[in-house]
Enzyme design. Structure first.
Site, short mmCIF file in Angstrom:
data_model
loop_
_atom_site.label_atom_id
_atom_site.label_comp_id
_atom_site.label_asym_id
_atom_site.label_seq_id
_atom_site.Cartn_x
_atom_site.Cartn_y
_atom_site.Cartn_z
N HIS A 18 27.87 -32.76 -58.65
CA HIS A 18 26.64 -31.97 -58.57
C HIS A 18 26.05 -32.12 -57.17
O HIS A 18 26.62 -32.82 -56.32
CB HIS A 18 25.67 -32.32 -59.69
CG HIS A 18 25.18 -33.74 -59.73
ND1 HIS A 18 24.52 -34.35 -58.68
CD2 HIS A 18 25.23 -34.69 -60.72
CE1 HIS A 18 24.20 -35.59 -59.01
NE2 HIS A 18 24.63 -35.82 -60.23
N HIS A 37 25.83 -35.64 -55.47
CA HIS A 37 27.07 -36.17 -54.86
C HIS A 37 27.38 -35.44 -53.55
O HIS A 37 27.80 -36.03 -52.56
CB HIS A 37 28.26 -36.00 -55.81
CG HIS A 37 28.04 -36.58 -57.18
ND1 HIS A 37 27.99 -35.82 -58.31
CD2 HIS A 37 27.82 -37.86 -57.58
CE1 HIS A 37 27.78 -36.60 -59.36
NE2 HIS A 37 27.66 -37.85 -58.94
N CYS A 86 25.78 -52.29 -69.40
CA CYS A 86 25.43 -50.87 -69.51
C CYS A 86 26.65 -50.06 -69.13
O CYS A 86 27.14 -50.15 -68.00
CB CYS A 86 24.25 -50.51 -68.60
SG CYS A 86 24.02 -48.72 -68.53
N CYS A 137 25.93 -47.62 -66.13
CA CYS A 137 25.96 -48.24 -64.78
C CYS A 137 27.31 -48.91 -64.53
O CYS A 137 27.60 -49.30 -63.42
CB CYS A 137 24.91 -49.33 -64.64
SG CYS A 137 23.22 -48.80 -64.81
N CYS A 192 18.67 -49.39 -70.93
CA CYS A 192 18.91 -49.43 -69.49
C CYS A 192 17.85 -48.54 -68.83
O CYS A 192 17.65 -47.40 -69.26
CB CYS A 192 20.31 -48.89 -69.19
SG CYS A 192 20.48 -48.36 -67.48
N HIS A 198 19.70 -45.23 -67.44
CA HIS A 198 20.31 -44.29 -68.38
C HIS A 198 19.52 -44.10 -69.66
O HIS A 198 19.86 -43.23 -70.47
CB HIS A 198 21.77 -44.71 -68.66
CG HIS A 198 22.62 -44.64 -67.44
ND1 HIS A 198 22.78 -45.70 -66.58
CD2 HIS A 198 23.29 -43.60 -66.90
CE1 HIS A 198 23.55 -45.33 -65.57
NE2 HIS A 198 23.86 -44.06 -65.73
N LYS A 255 15.05 -35.31 -63.18
CA LYS A 255 16.25 -36.05 -62.78
C LYS A 255 17.48 -35.14 -63.04
O LYS A 255 17.48 -34.41 -64.03
CB LYS A 255 16.33 -37.30 -63.66
CG LYS A 255 17.48 -38.20 -63.40
CD LYS A 255 17.40 -39.41 -64.34
CE LYS A 255 18.52 -40.38 -64.11
NZ LYS A 255 19.85 -39.91 -64.42
N LYS A 309 23.31 -34.55 -67.05
CA LYS A 309 24.14 -33.70 -67.88
C LYS A 309 23.37 -33.32 -69.14
O LYS A 309 23.40 -32.18 -69.59
CB LYS A 309 25.40 -34.50 -68.25
CG LYS A 309 26.61 -33.64 -68.40
CD LYS A 309 27.81 -34.53 -68.66
CE LYS A 309 28.97 -33.71 -69.15
NZ LYS A 309 30.12 -34.52 -69.49
#
Ligand code: ME8
Length: 510
Positions: A20, A23, A129, A132, A147, A150, A300, A303
């Site tokens: 995305h 990245h 996690c 992570c 977490c 996440h 944020k 997905k």
């Protein structure tokens, strides 16, 4: 032969989905620095790749219906490399952590650390996690067992594992950070890392039993255990340049000049990684730069929210250079910021179409009126002034890039463009054609020289635009001529045969 080398890395990404814009942001930023160093004539190695020994990838492969993990990973790694090709990312190599060359290097590294006496067997009791891919402590968690990144419950694990004596290097890592103010950039992130090392940096479990880990490189001293994915992944920065294989690149390029990461993984890169390198007796990278995070319309990128923007699709609509320009220009490099389509369109119109596009078109339209090669220019006071302006711009540009202030670098180029626009307004070359041909010649030679410098300055972040400008200015691209120094020297009169080509940034069809 270039006398300087420059080695830059990005994180290796999990390939459980397509990339995305977050990245893409890291890769584009690294690409700008790599291209800038090539422009300076340095010998550059630019590494990116894929982090494949991760449970996330297994879950994604299963969800997608794959039974052959190798096939899934090969397809996904190609998807990522193709995305980088589409964004004009000029990486020298793409390392995959399932490659044999990586495994060999990991074994070499592990062996050194083990021989040093820094690996021991113990029992890990705590939390993990999966998001992570990291062991976490109670103090990291929110609302009991979630977490914080996440927002998902962590796993509770109790296992016999192997540990790396990271705490042995705690003081040495802190001393290194203290002695090398450039090591962690931007400076605002240093405190966070130092506090983490002081309060939480303990020995770390670096293996997981295959019963729970499901994938990974087998631990050489106990093949029932897989090497913990972060211990394995960080070593990519060495194996990608030939560590553990027969290649001279490792000796040439290590230590890295810049390791670019997002702020989410700074602790791994500024605490665990230096401790690992110290244990293996290897020098530390010069600088780890952690940039900020993009949100999308305030949310944020995730997905589950379904808001991830595919950078390749974005390029198809707006053009590669628009995407590269926008991501870098929109937020201060190092800080967080928001992506919005409205802002993208605004910047396209104001900075690209009306900015560099319009300036180029004005200069080249005028230049076509009288063949420049027929013009006799003479040196004037303006020449000296503009020469100084351009030289100062290059200095500001270089110092912005040397300190990774990528948005400042871009602003400097636009200051040159504004200067050029004002110069046209003040000198009215369209009137000079008949009234004062010598002055017209001076004005045009100068404007073409400014445009030539602009073309070189945009090259690192808008390589296609630079190529188009070089064609319109009839300059051989430096990659073909290797005469890159000439691109940044003040050489009025170099452009002899310009021609107006296609519009650089035509109006958007919306
Ligand atoms: O962490 N804004 O991989 P990963 C800006 N495999 N950058 C973003 C971003 C956002 N919203 N989202 C992701 C891993 N990134 C490990 C790394 S390295 C030895 C192992 C970028 O696929 C940013 O560079 O989760 C971040 O650090 C990286 O993607 C995380 O990629």
């Amino acid at each position: 032969m270039p006398d300087k080398t420059f080695y830059i890395t990005t994180p290796i990404y999990y390939v459980n989905d397509k990339p995305h814009i977050g990245h893409a942001y890291t890769c584009i930023a690294a690409d700008v620095l790599a291209r800038y160093h090539r422009l300076k004539g340095d010998d550059v190695f630019f590494l990116t790749g894929s982090d494949e020994n991760s449970q996330k990838n297994i879950t994604a492969a299963q969800t997608a219906g794959y039974t052959d993990m190798e096939q899934y990973l090969a397809i996904q790694a190609a998807v990522w490399q193709q995305a980088w090709d589409g964004l004009n990312i000029s990486n020298s190599d793409f390392i995959r952590t399932t490659e044999e060359r990586h495994k060999k290097g990991v074994y070499k590294f592990f062996d050194l650390v083990n021989k040093k006496g820094d690996i021991y067997k113990g029992v890990y009791k705590g939390f993990y996690c999966n998001g992570c891919e990291a062991f976490v402590t109670q103090s990291d968690l929110m609302e009991g067992n979630l977490c914080p990144i996440h927002k998902k419950p962590v796993e509770t694990i109790e296992e016999e594992n192997y540990f790396f004596s990271a705490s042995k290097y705690r003081d040495a890592v802190l001393a290194h950070i203290e002695k090398n103010p450039d090591f962690i950039q931007p400076t605002s992130r240093r405190k966070e890392v130092v506090n983490y090392i002081k309060d939480h940096f303990t020995d770390i479990s670096i293996s997981r039993h295959f019963k729970t880990a499901k994938c990974g490189i087998p631990l050489p001293i106990d093949p029932e255990q897989a090497i913990y994915v972060w211990f394995d992944a960080l070593i990519n920065y060495l194996t990608g340049i030939g560590y553990g294989s027969e290649s001279d690149d490792f000796a040439t390029f290590w230590p890295a000049n810049i390791q670019l990461v997002g702020k989410d993984i700074i602790k791994f890169h500024c605490a665990l990684w230096p401790a690992m390198l110290m244990a293996a007796g290897l020098p530390l990278p010069e600088k780890v730069f952690a940039h900020g995070f993009f949100t999308i319309n305030g949310d944020k990128i995730s997905k589950s929210l379904g808001n991830a923007i595919d950078p390749v699709e974005l390029c198809l609509t707006y053009g590669v250079d628009t995407v590269r320009y926008f991501l870098l220009r929109e937020i201060r490099f190092g800080e967080d910021g928001d992506f919005s389509f409205d802002r993208l369109k605004e910047r396209y119109e104001s900075d690209l179409a009306k900015g560099i596009g319009n300036f180029t078109s004005r200069v080249l339209t005028l230049a076509e009126k009288v063949p420049v090669k027929d013009l006799e220019q003479e040196e004037s006071l303006d020449d000296v002034e503009v020469k100084i302006m351009i030289e100062e711009a290059w200095k500001t540009y270089a110092s912005a890039l040397d300190s990774c202030a990528l948005d400042d670098e871009i602003k400097t180029v636009w200051e040159c463009i504004s200067w050029g626009d004002k110069y046209i307004e003040q000198n009215k070359p369209w009137e000079l054609i008949k009234e004062d041909p010598t002055q017209f010649a001076n004005t045009m030679v100068l404007l073409l020289e400014v445009l030539r410098h602009v073309s070189a300055m945009v090259y690192p972040f808008m390589p296609d635009t630079a190529e188009k400008l070089w064609r319109q200015l009839d300059i051989e691209a430096f990659e073909r001529t290797h005469a890159s120094e000439q691109l940044i020297e003040w050489l009025p009169g170099t452009v002899r045969n310009p021609s107006k080509g296609e519009s650089l940034f035509p109006p958007l069809i919306s």
